[in-house]
Design a protein around this motif. Structure first.
Motif, short mmCIF file in Angstrom:
data_model
loop_
_atom_site.label_atom_id
_atom_site.label_comp_id
_atom_site.label_asym_id
_atom_site.label_seq_id
_atom_site.Cartn_x
_atom_site.Cartn_y
_atom_site.Cartn_z
N ALA A 156 0.80 -1.23 0.00
CA ALA A 156 0.00 0.00 0.00
C ALA A 156 0.84 1.28 0.00
O ALA A 156 0.73 2.10 -0.91
N ALA A 157 1.71 1.45 0.99
CA ALA A 157 2.46 2.70 1.09
C ALA A 157 3.51 2.80 -0.02
O ALA A 157 3.68 3.84 -0.65
N TYR A 158 4.18 1.68 -0.27
CA TYR A 158 5.21 1.66 -1.33
C TYR A 158 4.58 1.98 -2.68
O TYR A 158 5.11 2.80 -3.44
N SER A 159 3.45 1.31 -2.98
CA SER A 159 2.75 1.58 -4.24
C SER A 159 2.41 3.05 -4.38
O SER A 159 2.53 3.63 -5.46
N ALA A 160 1.97 3.66 -3.28
CA ALA A 160 1.60 5.08 -3.34
C ALA A 160 2.80 5.92 -3.78
O ALA A 160 2.66 6.83 -4.61
N THR A 161 3.99 5.60 -3.26
CA THR A 161 5.16 6.39 -3.65
C THR A 161 5.51 6.12 -5.12
O THR A 161 5.91 7.02 -5.85
N LYS A 162 5.35 4.88 -5.57
CA LYS A 162 5.74 4.54 -6.95
C LYS A 162 4.70 5.01 -7.97
O LYS A 162 5.05 5.35 -9.10
N PHE A 163 3.40 5.02 -7.58
CA PHE A 163 2.38 5.65 -8.44
C PHE A 163 2.68 7.14 -8.54
O PHE A 163 2.48 7.76 -9.59
N GLY A 164 3.14 7.72 -7.43
CA GLY A 164 3.42 9.16 -7.40
C GLY A 164 4.44 9.55 -8.44
O GLY A 164 4.33 10.61 -9.06
N LEU A 165 5.44 8.69 -8.65
CA LEU A 165 6.48 9.00 -9.63
C LEU A 165 5.90 9.12 -11.03
O LEU A 165 6.40 9.87 -11.87
N ARG A 166 4.84 8.36 -11.30
CA ARG A 166 4.23 8.45 -12.63
C ARG A 166 3.58 9.82 -12.85
O ARG A 166 3.73 10.42 -13.92
N GLY A 167 2.88 10.32 -11.85
CA GLY A 167 2.29 11.65 -11.96
C GLY A 167 3.37 12.69 -12.18
O GLY A 167 3.24 13.59 -13.02
N LEU A 168 4.45 12.55 -11.42
CA LEU A 168 5.60 13.46 -11.57
C LEU A 168 6.13 13.40 -13.00
O LEU A 168 6.34 14.45 -13.65
N ALA A 169 6.33 12.21 -13.53
CA ALA A 169 6.92 12.05 -14.86
C ALA A 169 6.00 12.65 -15.94
O ALA A 169 6.47 13.36 -16.84
N GLU A 170 4.69 12.37 -15.85
CA GLU A 170 3.77 12.87 -16.87
C GLU A 170 3.72 14.40 -16.88
O GLU A 170 3.75 15.03 -17.94
N ALA A 171 3.65 15.00 -15.69
CA ALA A 171 3.54 16.46 -15.61
C ALA A 171 4.86 17.12 -16.01
O ALA A 171 4.88 18.09 -16.78
N LEU A 172 5.96 16.58 -15.50
CA LEU A 172 7.27 17.19 -15.74
C LEU A 172 7.64 17.12 -17.23
O LEU A 172 8.28 18.03 -17.77
N GLN A 173 7.22 16.03 -17.90
CA GLN A 173 7.52 15.91 -19.33
C GLN A 173 6.97 17.11 -20.10
O GLN A 173 7.62 17.63 -21.01
N GLN A 174 5.78 17.56 -19.71
CA GLN A 174 5.16 18.69 -20.41
C GLN A 174 5.97 19.97 -20.20
O GLN A 174 6.10 20.78 -21.11
N GLU A 175 6.53 20.12 -18.98
CA GLU A 175 7.33 21.32 -18.69
C GLU A 175 8.66 21.30 -19.43
O GLU A 175 9.17 22.35 -19.82
N LEU A 176 9.26 20.10 -19.57
CA LEU A 176 10.64 20.03 -20.04
C LEU A 176 10.79 19.79 -21.54
O LEU A 176 11.89 19.70 -22.06
N LEU A 177 9.63 19.75 -22.23
CA LEU A 177 9.64 19.60 -23.68
C LEU A 177 10.51 20.69 -24.32
O LEU A 177 11.31 20.43 -25.21
N VAL A 178 10.37 21.90 -23.78
CA VAL A 178 11.05 23.07 -24.32
C VAL A 178 12.58 22.95 -24.18
O VAL A 178 13.32 23.58 -24.92
N ASN A 179 13.03 22.12 -23.23
CA ASN A 179 14.46 21.97 -23.00
C ASN A 179 15.05 20.73 -23.67
O ASN A 179 16.20 20.39 -23.44
N ASN A 180 14.23 20.04 -24.48
CA ASN A 180 14.69 18.82 -25.13
C ASN A 180 15.13 17.77 -24.09
O ASN A 180 16.08 17.04 -24.30
N ILE A 181 14.41 17.76 -22.96
CA ILE A 181 14.65 16.74 -21.93
C ILE A 181 13.48 15.77 -21.94
O ILE A 181 12.32 16.19 -21.93
#
Ligand SMILES: NC(=O)C1=CN([C@@H]2O[C@H](COP(=O)(O)OP(=O)(O)OC[C@H]3O[C@@H](n4cnc5c(N)ncnc54)[C@H](OP(=O)(O)O)[C@@H]3O)[C@@H](O)[C@H]2O)C=CC1
Ligand SMILES: CCCCCCCCCCCCCCCC(=O)[C@@H](N)CO
Length: 296
Positions: A156-181
């Motif tokens: 339960a707790a571990y999954s929550a942290t690892k699901f969290g990384l997916r939200g981070l990755a999806e959102a951050l990708q949109q921000e970093l498109l401009v930097n070719n990251i």
């Protein structure tokens, strides 16, 4: 769009790179001619990791001792390491236990290391990544888990942290498109590493059908998929199936995979429901035979 991220002669910085999956990723990157930096806490293990890489490959390896929970220490290490082309945020801790009995202190450790630690590393690295010399395509890869694609009993707790990384990755990708990251997120199944695996009986039974992977295999697939700019990185055929079933609104750089996701969405939902059915059956049987109270 499809993308290619070179590894050769570039700077690959790996957190939790002193053992397990992180070290396997480092060795794979070294074999492809990258300059390597490793960050973890234990200097002893870092030193051993460095030796084992330098024995096998002629590449430059730097090591940095820091706790990812300490932002200042992380920032110091990254500044010393210099501009990063490929950042692999791999560090992580896992403790499997029923939510009801797991201590809040243990849960907090997982959140602090797996989630806040990842924020610290990325935040400290971003200015330098944007400053990279060649301005070529760069990568930030986050280490999730199959327990970050599906909730599993005891995680339960571990999954929550690892699901969290997916939200981070999806959102951050949109921000970093401009930097070719380009963001990647890796979803390994149970992998044979040095880490201890105490887990509830039910978790063991559920995981029985999913054999363990070798860290070296995960390392190979990770580097190979980072190079091809994949957003979601499953590690095996079963992981690929779960990735298709949980594709959701995540980006997709492969036209072939995008087509498969669209055409087979219904079929994979069906397979996912069968998996859940089997999982719930395991739990109900276990509870019945251990005379645990069961609500109909
Ligand atoms: N093994 C598995 O079955 C699976 C693992 N994963 C994920 O893969 C990643 C690596 O796992 P694995 O190789 O098994 O783990 P290991 O325990 O073998 O290695 C963990 C690494 O992270 C470092 N680390 C741990 N805590 C910290 C911290 N607070 N600050 C800095 N570094 C830290 C460790 O070094 P040190 O302790 O010296 O700091 C070590 O280098 C994790 O994110 C894990 O959740 C995902 C799916 C399956
Ligand atoms: C009732 C629900 C049934 C669902 C079935 C799904 C089967 C997938 C099994 C995948 C196992 C992945 C565990 C990751 C382990 C991990 O992250 C490590 N840190 C711990 O070893």
């Amino acid at each position: 769009r499809p993308i290619n991220i070179p590894i050769k002669n570039r700077h690959v910085f790996i957190t939790g790179g002193s053992m397990g999956i992180g070290l396997a990723i480092a060795k794979q990157a070294a074999s492809e001619g990258a300059r390597i930096s490793l960050l973890a806490r234990s200097v002893d293990r870092l030193q051993k990791a460095k030796e084992s890489i330098c024995q096998a490959y002629e590449v430059e390896v730097s090591i940095f001792s820091a706790d990812v929970r300490d932002y200042d220490a992380v920032e110091r290490a990254i500044k010393e390491a210099g501009p990063i082309d490929v950042l692999v945020v791999n560090h992580g801790v896992y403790y499997m236990e029923e939510f009801e009995t797991q201590g809040l202190d243990v849960m907090k450790t997982m959140v602090d290391v797996n989630l806040m630690g990842s924020f610290n590393v990325i935040k400290a690295a971003l200015p330098l990544m944007k400053d990279r010399k060649d301005k070529g395509p760069a990568s930030i890869a986050l280490m999730s888990s199959m327990a970050g694609q599906a909730g599993i009993y005891g995680f339960a707790a571990y999954s929550a942290t690892k699901f969290g990384l997916r939200g981070l990755a999806e959102a951050l990708q949109q921000e970093l498109l401009v930097n070719n990251i380009h963001l990647s997120i890796i979803f390994p199944p149970v992998t044979e590493t040095s880490a201890r695996e105490r887990m509830p009986e039910i978790t063991k039974i559920i995981l029985e059908s999913s054999p363990g992977m070798k860290a070296e295999e995960v390392g190979k697939i990770t580097i190979q998929s980072i190079k091809s700019g994949s957003f979601s990185i499953p590690c095996r055929l079963d992981g690929r199936a779960v990735a298709i079933a949980t594709a959701g609104l995540s980006p997709q750089t492969s036209f072939l995979m995008a087509s498969i996701e669209v055409v087979f969405a219904g079929l994979f939902r069906f397979v996912a429901l069968l998996l859940q059915w089997r999982g719930y059956e395991i739990i109900e049987k276990y509870n019945y035979s251990h005379k645990k109270q069961q609500v109909e």
